[in-house]
Design an enzyme around this catalytic site. Sequence first.
Site, PDB file in Angstrom:
ATOM      1  CG  ASP A 189      -2.071   0.963   1.092  1.00 53.03           C
ATOM      2  OD1 ASP A 189      -2.433   1.296  -0.053  1.00 53.03           O
ATOM      3  OD2 ASP A 189      -2.603   1.397   2.131  1.00 53.03           O
ATOM      4  CG  HIS A 236      -0.266   2.475  -9.104  1.00 51.64           C
ATOM      5  ND1 HIS A 236      -0.451   1.917  -7.859  1.00 51.64           N
ATOM      6  CD2 HIS A 236      -1.319   3.305  -9.299  1.00 51.64           C
ATOM      7  CE1 HIS A 236      -1.579   2.382  -7.337  1.00 51.64           C
ATOM      8  NE2 HIS A 236      -2.121   3.235  -8.178  1.00 51.64           N
ATOM      9  CG  LEU A 238      10.116 -16.824  -3.863  1.00 52.98           C
ATOM     10  CD1 LEU A 238      10.008 -16.858  -2.332  1.00 52.98           C
ATOM     11  CD2 LEU A 238      10.627 -15.458  -4.325  1.00 52.98           C
TER      12      LEU A 238
HETATM   13  C1  IPE Z   1      -5.127  -2.575   0.139  1.00 53.51           C
HETATM   14  O1  IPE Z   1      -4.947  -1.265  -0.271  1.00 53.51           O
HETATM   15  C2  IPE Z   1      -5.244  -3.503  -1.026  1.00 53.51           C
HETATM   16  C3  IPE Z   1      -4.029  -3.675  -1.791  1.00 53.51           C
HETATM   17  C4  IPE Z   1      -2.833  -3.272  -1.453  1.00 53.51           C
HETATM   18  C5  IPE Z   1      -4.192  -4.397  -3.006  1.00 53.51           C
HETATM   19  P1  IPE Z   1      -6.187  -0.262  -0.361  1.00 53.51           P
HETATM   20  O2  IPE Z   1      -5.610   1.084  -0.573  1.00 53.51           O
HETATM   21  O3  IPE Z   1      -7.177  -0.728  -1.372  1.00 53.51           O
HETATM   22  O4  IPE Z   1      -6.847  -0.396   1.085  1.00 53.51           O
HETATM   23  P2  IPE Z   1      -7.744   0.647   1.877  1.00 53.51           P
HETATM   24  O5  IPE Z   1      -8.732   1.220   0.912  1.00 53.51           O
HETATM   25  O6  IPE Z   1      -6.827   1.707   2.386  1.00 53.51           O
HETATM   26  O7  IPE Z   1      -8.353  -0.152   2.972  1.00 53.51           O
HETATM   27  C1  IPE Z   2      -2.060  -0.003  -3.211  1.00 54.39           C
HETATM   28  O1  IPE Z   2      -1.633   1.292  -3.317  1.00 54.39           O
HETATM   29  C2  IPE Z   2      -2.149  -0.625  -4.572  1.00 54.39           C
HETATM   30  C3  IPE Z   2      -3.519  -0.820  -4.995  1.00 54.39           C
HETATM   31  C4  IPE Z   2      -4.525  -0.889  -4.202  1.00 54.39           C
HETATM   32  C5  IPE Z   2      -3.751  -0.961  -6.421  1.00 54.39           C
HETATM   33  P1  IPE Z   2      -2.690   2.458  -3.349  1.00 54.39           P
HETATM   34  O2  IPE Z   2      -3.074   2.749  -4.759  1.00 54.39           O
HETATM   35  O3  IPE Z   2      -3.844   2.139  -2.462  1.00 54.39           O
HETATM   36  O4  IPE Z   2      -1.877   3.651  -2.772  1.00 54.39           O
HETATM   37  P2  IPE Z   2      -2.418   4.728  -1.757  1.00 54.39           P
HETATM   38  O5  IPE Z   2      -2.834   3.991  -0.522  1.00 54.39           O
HETATM   39  O6  IPE Z   2      -3.556   5.411  -2.425  1.00 54.39           O
HETATM   40  O7  IPE Z   2      -1.250   5.612  -1.536  1.00 54.39           O
HETATM   41 MG    MG Z   3      -4.160   2.420  -0.480  1.00 52.24          MG
END
Ligand code: IPE
Ligand code: IPE
Ligand code: MG
Length: 243
Positions: free
Chosen positions: A24, A41, A135
């Site tokens: 995240d 990303h 792995l």
């Molecule tokens: C969690 O991230 C899911 C992934 C890393 C794939 P999110 O950004 O979607 O989670 P929330 O919305 O903060 O709970």
């Molecule tokens: C997690 O990173 C990856 C996905 C859920 C695709 P985020 O896109 O949620 O990144 P933040 O949390 O908004 O910074």
């Molecule tokens: Mg996120």
Amino acid sequence: MTNRNGSQLLSSPQPSVHVAIIMDGSGRWGVARGLPRMDGHRAGRAAVCRTVAAALEQPIHTLTLFAFSTDNWSRPESEVAELMRNFEGFFREDGPALVPQGVRLSVMGRRDRLPGFLRDAIEQIEATSAAGSTLHLRLAIDYSGREAILAAARRFQSTNDGPAENFAFLLAESAGESVPDVDLLIRTGGELRLSNCPLWEIAYAELHFTACLWPDFGPAELDAALQDFYSRHRRFGRIPAAV
Ligand code: IPE
Ligand code: IPE
Ligand code: MG
């Protein structure tokens, strides 16, 4: 004791573990730099490559990376579309380099909603890496911990398979493979929640939360999480002396 590159390992040997990461913070990483979220990303994809390389140097048998949840479809269409292309790029451009290193790649989650180009890329890398035994790299895409349990429960009921151990096979979505329990769950990005990650597998996982945004994650952060893990005393419901 030496690692796979032949250099000395300073610490005493540790048993091989299953590490899962909720990756995240990539969007915020981009925004913090005045860049589009998608740049975050893309930097996150580079962090995946660094982390897999680092995992190959650690006693890790399985690395599960939570990449896209069933709830992430509710993001703007343009971000979702670019994420799908980013995943395809990983499987087509980064994945093949992992095969000679003995990495087996697999993807967990729903496939039916993924674009065809991504499904093809997944199937191809799963096939070419199938013999890998160093792995197991599992990517969770269009994944929901709750849905995975529900789907396995439906298969369990329809096959009337008896022993509860069979449930782990059904959860793995493919025959002949059991879902290994997660030993260490890492979440980057500073949030203290699980966001529908692989729930069954983390029943006894040690939790490591870090404010590090996913694109900044790499060997040092993985090592720090493992050192944290090694310092824990896992009891599995028993009393310390009995473990
Ligand atoms: C969690 O991230 C899911 C992934 C890393 C794939 P999110 O950004 O979607 O989670 P929330 O919305 O903060 O709970
Ligand atoms: C997690 O990173 C990856 C996905 C859920 C695709 P985020 O896109 O949620 O990144 P933040 O949390 O908004 O910074
Ligand atoms: Mg996120």
